[in-house]
Design a protein around this motif. Structure first.
Motif, short mmCIF file in Angstrom:
data_model
loop_
_atom_site.label_atom_id
_atom_site.label_comp_id
_atom_site.label_asym_id
_atom_site.label_seq_id
_atom_site.Cartn_x
_atom_site.Cartn_y
_atom_site.Cartn_z
N VAL A 275 52.56 42.39 44.44
CA VAL A 275 51.79 41.99 45.62
C VAL A 275 50.40 42.60 45.53
CG1 VAL A 275 51.68 42.05 48.15
CG2 VAL A 275 53.91 42.04 47.02
N ASN A 276 49.41 41.81 45.86
CA ASN A 276 48.05 42.33 45.99
C ASN A 276 47.71 42.43 47.47
OD1 ASN A 276 45.42 43.07 45.72
ND2 ASN A 276 44.71 41.20 44.71
N VAL A 277 47.60 43.65 47.97
CA VAL A 277 47.18 43.88 49.36
C VAL A 277 45.66 43.93 49.34
CG1 VAL A 277 47.35 45.39 51.37
CG2 VAL A 277 49.32 45.15 49.81
N MET A 278 45.03 42.87 49.80
CA MET A 278 43.59 42.67 49.54
C MET A 278 42.72 43.24 50.66
SD MET A 278 44.05 38.78 48.21
CE MET A 278 42.54 38.51 47.30
N ASP A 279 41.67 43.94 50.25
CA ASP A 279 40.79 44.58 51.23
C ASP A 279 39.46 43.86 51.37
OD1 ASP A 279 39.47 45.15 48.89
OD2 ASP A 279 39.43 47.32 49.16
N GLN A 280 39.33 42.67 50.77
CA GLN A 280 37.99 42.06 50.71
C GLN A 280 37.66 41.08 51.83
OE1 GLN A 280 40.42 41.90 48.24
NE2 GLN A 280 39.85 40.32 46.79
N TYR A 281 38.41 41.14 52.93
CA TYR A 281 38.03 40.27 54.06
C TYR A 281 36.60 40.57 54.48
CZ TYR A 281 37.63 38.20 58.66
OH TYR A 281 37.20 37.45 59.72
N HIS A 282 35.83 39.51 54.68
CA HIS A 282 34.51 39.67 55.31
C HIS A 282 34.34 38.52 56.28
CE1 HIS A 282 33.85 37.24 51.64
NE2 HIS A 282 33.05 36.54 52.43
#
Ligand code: SF4
Length: 413
Positions: free
Chosen positions: A350-357
């Motif tokens: 799983v990639n828990v992604m932090d790149q929300y903008h």
């Protein structure tokens, strides 16, 4: 530069064992699934069959495919000779039938996309448009490798995410250039000949282009022509030297097919893709239907996407799940999604992604900004991102090696 096959991530057994098929196809140790489909014979009258006959045939050939794939995988037999028509012909014929009362995705619009008089939720007729294609060096390490993921961006989508990070193409069906299946196949061939480790079908959403992509896959071979009309959408800055060694499986053109999808597809689309896709890269965005409806105008989200994820898991497919941490959606989305994965698809990378903008309707600097989405007009805080990592860790998810590899930072949780 290290070669793809010797990247450190492959010495990690939790990743390597889950992506074994993809790893071997990408390194041309095994043939992509579409090459196996070419060995499964279909009747000569496949192009004249009715849709229900084609589905029955598809089910029978799927069982033959499993047998042959199992033996090839274990090294018990060679691929053998290609036959025509074959399993790919059945898939092409089926998707063409479906297009005239489209049910590629969960909307089940049933519109005739060939006639194009009435359009469904994706707003597409028969043609597909490609916004760009290039060596994507921003995907997860097993996907981007050393020379990039051969990413083909299609326009339009069947969801309407207010915060879409790709809204220039997903919200604009007329973006890009019309691509025929042959042009698509040529673009995929070029990317692989330049060293891409996979062909990454994405958008928008690739599923709404299923008929053209399936036909393109059926045409994947070594080309000896130059398609200037397909080169127009190639968006690489640098030229990449071509080398037939990148794609060679016993003299045939070989490339793993990657499906980069929101997973809001119909069960039927999933069945058609099963014997084509070598690695899945799905999004799992929302932990409840209220958020999906509000932020993406998409009903039936949770039951559709969770069922499709679980089906892929039960099939034993290679898969990396992406979850984007959204601001203010820890309790309603991030935690339920991660919990669901731990309960239903344990050990899946799983990639828990932090790149929300903030983007599109959630971006105050965008003319489309809608203040009703004001809650989404910010980046997730450091605390929110860390809380997501911490929760994934508590659940024992297989997430850290995929999530943290880019920055090489390890978060102490
Ligand atoms: S792809 Fe989905 S949204 Fe588009 S017409 Fe078909 S069922 Fe409707």
């Amino acid at each position: 530069m290290r070669s793809f096959a010797t990247l450190a991530i492959w010495s990690n057994e939790r990743i390597r064992s889950k992506l074994d098929w993809y790893y071997k196809v990408s390194n041309n140790v095994l043939p992509a699934k579409y090459l196996i489909c070419r060995r499964i014979a279909a009747p000569d009258d496949v192009w004249d069959m009715q849709e229900d006959e084609l589905w029955r045939l598809h089910e029978r050939l799927s069982a033959e495919f499993d047998q042959l794939r199992g033996m090839v995988r274990m090294g018990r037999r060679d691929l053998g000779e290609e036959v025509r028509p074959n399993f790919l012909s059945v898939k092409v014929a089926l998707t063409k039938k479906i297009l005239s009362h489209c049910y590629f995705c969960r909307w089940y619009c049933r519109v005739d996309r060939v006639a194009g008089k009435k359009l469904g939720a994706c707003q597409l007729g028969e043609q597909s448009r490609v916004s760009s294609y290039f060596h994507h060096t921003g995907e997860e390490l097993p996907i981007r490798g050393t020379l990039g993921s051969g990413t083909i961006f299609f326009t339009s989508c069947n969801m309407r995410c207010a915060f879409c990070q790709n809204s220039d193409i997903s919200h604009d069906k007329d973006n890009g250039t019309v691509f025929t299946p042959r042009m698509l196949a040529w673009a995929a061939w070029l990317l692989r000949m330049e060293g891409c480790h996979n062909v990454n079908f994405v958008g928008g959403e690739p599923t709404i282009h299923l008929h053209n992509i399936v036909e393109a896959i059926s045409l994947l071979r070594n080309f000896n022509e130059f398609m200037s009309n397909a080169l127009i959408a190639k968006a690489d800055y640098l030229p990449y030297p071509m080398n037939p060694r990148y794609s060679d499986y016993r003299g045939e053109f070989n490339v793993p097919i990657l499906w980069n999808s929101n997973m809001f597809m119909s069960r039927e689309a999933l069945l058609i893709l099963r014997e084509l896709v070598d690695i899945w890269l799905p999004d799992f965005k929302f932990g409840n239907n209220r958020c999906a409806l509000w932020l993406s105008r998409t009903p039936w989200y949770l039951e559709t996407v969770s069922t499709n994820h679980r089906t892929i898991y039960e099939w034993g497919e290679d898969i990396i799940i992406r979850h984007l941490v959204m601001p203010g959606h820890m309790e309603c989305c991030t935690k339920p999604v991660l919990r669901w994965i731990s309960e239903n698809m344990p050990d899946t990378p799983v990639n828990v992604m932090d790149q929300y903008h903030p983007d599109a309707y959630c971006n105050p600097n965008d003319p489309r900004y809608d203040s009703r989405y004001g809650d989404m007009a910010r980046y997730p805080t450091r605390d929110e991102i860390y809380a997501a990592y911490k929760y994934a860790k508590e659940l024992g998810l297989n997430f850290d090696d995929i999530t943290f590899e880019k920055s090489l930072r390890r978060v102490t949780l």
